[in-house]
Motif scaffolding. Structure first.
Motif, mmCIF file in Angstrom:
data_model
loop_
_atom_site.group_PDB
_atom_site.id
_atom_site.type_symbol
_atom_site.label_atom_id
_atom_site.label_comp_id
_atom_site.label_asym_id
_atom_site.label_seq_id
_atom_site.Cartn_x
_atom_site.Cartn_y
_atom_site.Cartn_z
ATOM 1 N N ILE A 1 0.817 -1.032 -0.010
ATOM 2 C CA ILE A 1 -0.088 -0.065 -0.028
ATOM 3 C C ILE A 1 0.902 1.216 -0.176
ATOM 4 N N SER A 2 1.832 1.441 0.737
ATOM 5 C CA SER A 2 2.705 2.480 0.920
ATOM 6 C C SER A 2 4.287 2.390 0.659
ATOM 7 N N ILE A 3 4.828 1.211 0.236
ATOM 8 C CA ILE A 3 6.274 0.923 0.117
ATOM 9 C C ILE A 3 6.659 1.642 -1.334
ATOM 10 N N THR A 4 7.904 2.307 -0.699
ATOM 11 C CA THR A 4 8.327 3.298 -2.021
ATOM 12 C C THR A 4 9.136 2.799 -3.300
ATOM 13 N N GLU A 5 9.062 3.354 -4.324
ATOM 14 C CA GLU A 5 9.903 2.389 -5.357
ATOM 15 C C GLU A 5 11.185 2.414 -4.983
ATOM 16 N N ALA A 6 11.796 3.304 -4.115
ATOM 17 C CA ALA A 6 13.455 2.899 -4.069
ATOM 18 C C ALA A 6 13.250 1.757 -3.091
ATOM 19 N N GLU A 7 12.464 1.318 -2.096
ATOM 20 C CA GLU A 7 12.606 0.309 -1.278
ATOM 21 C C GLU A 7 12.369 -0.771 -2.064
ATOM 22 N N GLU B 1 -1.962 -1.275 -8.954
ATOM 23 C CA GLU B 1 -1.893 -0.636 -10.315
ATOM 24 C C GLU B 1 -1.024 0.721 -10.130
ATOM 25 N N ARG B 2 -0.009 0.495 -9.090
ATOM 26 C CA ARG B 2 0.963 1.439 -9.185
ATOM 27 C C ARG B 2 2.213 1.046 -10.137
ATOM 28 N N TRP B 3 2.773 1.980 -10.532
ATOM 29 C CA TRP B 3 4.097 1.578 -11.526
ATOM 30 C C TRP B 3 3.721 1.102 -12.721
ATOM 31 N N ASN B 4 3.039 1.721 -13.461
ATOM 32 C CA ASN B 4 2.551 1.389 -14.928
ATOM 33 C C ASN B 4 1.997 0.003 -14.913
ATOM 34 N N ASN B 5 0.976 -0.321 -14.017
ATOM 35 C CA ASN B 5 0.142 -1.539 -14.171
ATOM 36 C C ASN B 5 -1.340 -1.429 -14.421
ATOM 37 N N GLU B 6 -1.926 -2.043 -14.742
ATOM 38 C CA GLU B 6 -3.634 -2.327 -14.731
ATOM 39 C C GLU B 6 -3.810 -3.685 -14.518
ATOM 40 N N LEU B 7 -5.159 -3.914 -13.771
ATOM 41 C CA LEU B 7 -5.500 -5.029 -13.733
ATOM 42 C C LEU B 7 -6.566 -5.637 -14.601
ATOM 43 N N LEU B 8 -6.820 -6.570 -15.077
ATOM 44 C CA LEU B 8 -7.513 -7.262 -15.925
ATOM 45 C C LEU B 8 -8.540 -8.337 -15.200
ATOM 46 N N GLN B 9 -9.686 -8.264 -15.139
ATOM 47 C CA GLN B 9 -10.398 -9.519 -14.562
ATOM 48 C C GLN B 9 -10.476 -10.732 -15.466
ATOM 49 N N ASN B 10 -10.224 -12.053 -14.890
ATOM 50 C CA ASN B 10 -9.870 -13.031 -15.739
ATOM 51 C C ASN B 10 -10.979 -13.371 -16.630
ATOM 52 N N TYR C 1 4.841 -13.216 -5.334
ATOM 53 C CA TYR C 1 4.206 -12.990 -6.693
ATOM 54 C C TYR C 1 3.551 -11.376 -6.545
ATOM 55 N N GLU C 2 3.280 -11.003 -5.458
ATOM 56 C CA GLU C 2 2.728 -9.607 -5.036
ATOM 57 C C GLU C 2 3.783 -8.778 -5.746
ATOM 58 N N TRP C 3 4.852 -8.724 -5.403
ATOM 59 C CA TRP C 3 5.865 -7.532 -5.597
ATOM 60 C C TRP C 3 6.327 -7.723 -6.698
ATOM 61 N N SER C 4 6.230 -8.860 -7.735
ATOM 62 C CA SER C 4 6.776 -9.065 -9.043
ATOM 63 C C SER C 4 6.193 -7.845 -10.022
ATOM 64 N N SER C 5 4.995 -7.130 -9.632
ATOM 65 C CA SER C 5 4.726 -6.544 -10.465
ATOM 66 C C SER C 5 5.629 -5.080 -10.872
ATOM 67 N N SER C 6 6.617 -5.141 -9.903
ATOM 68 C CA SER C 6 7.636 -4.131 -9.980
ATOM 69 C C SER C 6 8.604 -4.162 -11.325
ATOM 70 N N MET C 7 8.405 -5.468 -12.116
ATOM 71 C CA MET C 7 9.026 -5.440 -13.117
ATOM 72 C C MET C 7 8.589 -4.436 -14.106
ATOM 73 N N GLN C 8 7.651 -3.536 -13.955
ATOM 74 C CA GLN C 8 7.478 -2.607 -14.976
ATOM 75 C C GLN C 8 8.202 -1.330 -14.755
ATOM 76 N N PHE C 9 8.922 -1.623 -13.708
ATOM 77 C CA PHE C 9 10.039 -0.249 -13.672
ATOM 78 C C PHE C 9 10.964 -0.316 -15.040
ATOM 79 N N PHE C 10 10.945 -1.533 -15.653
ATOM 80 C CA PHE C 10 12.140 -1.663 -16.716
ATOM 81 C C PHE C 10 11.263 -1.567 -18.033
ATOM 82 N N MET C 11 9.845 -1.388 -17.950
ATOM 83 C CA MET C 11 9.139 -1.393 -19.368
ATOM 84 C C MET C 11 8.520 -0.110 -19.577
ATOM 85 N N ASP C 12 8.216 0.348 -20.902
ATOM 86 C CA ASP C 12 7.468 1.292 -21.264
ATOM 87 C C ASP C 12 5.961 0.974 -21.468
#
Length: 290
Positions: free
Chosen positions: A84-90, A158-167, A123-134
């Protein structure tokens, strides 16, 4: 009632998310004591799964895996709150990607990617892969019944250039993206056991033939989107490392179910490396082919 429940719980979640990590993991230890020692949450399921996966290891070793699993599961649950509140640097410090250039190479080639992974490590924090993607990242998920908690999950993930899609709408949305020339990274967690009515393919998993969802394979084949496996390893408490492996650059040319079987094989190898980090509370061996 849903709104009242949410506003009763949300301040507690926000407060936990802002705790310094040393205190944060003390809270996780307390939660683990309650979940494991007091409530015994899904102990029968965990023990059954471990018996099915590792019939030849000693009871003492299974007990060791069990205890370490519950500690990790509670860490992982608390880390979802931390999101909810973790920073990008962390986040960049705690979740490392060994070869993000592999994903970037597909993006640079103007291609979308589908990532297959399991409920292993973080698997929750893996969304941070979007740091490297446009391109935008899309995580496929199942909507939560409480609309307020569902909105919280969406805001968090949906932080850091992510969106969710319902299955339920993901296949049509992905087909629309392709038709409109939209390139993206799609992530599927494909290791849960399907309902009995949907058991249309059984893969070998820990020497048992068990059903696997085949939807990810079908979508990748129908749209011919390259398929990549993400392997996450836990390196320490609150620290993870992920790597990517290409499963197929042309899925439409691969025989049916071969990619699902390959995913099962890679997931099994990942689990065997450190069994305590898999989500054993899922009924993975509920439907075994005799």
């Amino acid at each position: 009632m849903q709104r009242i429940l949410f506003w009763l719980v949300y301040p507690l979640l926000l407060g936990i998310s802002k705790l310094p990590f040393p205190i944060f993991y003390k809270v996780s230890d307390l939660v683990c004591f309650l979940v494991y020692r007091v409530l015994g949450y899904r102990k029968k399921t965990v023990r059954y799964n471990l018996d099915m996966a590792f019939p030849n290891i000693s009871p003492e070793e299974k007990k060791r895996i069990e205890k370490k699993f519950y500690r990790h599961m509670c860490d992982m649950f608390l880390e979802m709150i931390k999101s909810i509140s973790i920073t990008e640097a962390e986040m960049r410090k705690r979740f490392i990607f060994k070869n993000p250039e592999l994903l970037k190479s597909f993006e640079d080639n103007n291609e979308s990617i589908i990532i297959m992974t399991g409920h292993y490590a973080s698997y929750e924090w893996s969304s941070s892969m979007q740091f490297f993607m446009d391109n935008t990242g899309y995580g496929v998920y199942k909507k939560i019944k409480n609309d307020h908690f569902d909105a919280l999950i969406r805001r968090t993930r949906e932080r850091w250039n992510n969106e969710l899609l319902q299955n339920k709408i993901a296949p049509k949305a992905m087909a629309r993206h392709q038709a409109e020339g939209i390139k993206a990274t799609y992530a599927f967690f494909a290791d849960q056991s399907p309902k009995a009515s949907k058991n249309n393919h059984f893969s070998l998993f820990f020497d048992h033939k068990v059903p696997f969802f085949t939807g990810t394979e079908r979508i990748s084949k129908n749209l011919n989107i390259p398929l990549v496996f993400m392997n996450v390893q836990k390196k320490g408490r609150g620290f993870y490392e992920a790597s990517f492996e290409v499963m197929s650059t042309a899925p439409s040319s691969v025989p049916d179910y071969e990619l699902t079987d390959l995913f099962a094989k890679k997931l099994e190898a990942q689990i065997k490396n450190a069994p305590e980090y898999y989500l054993w509370t899922h009924k993975r061996f509920k439907h075994v082919e005799i």
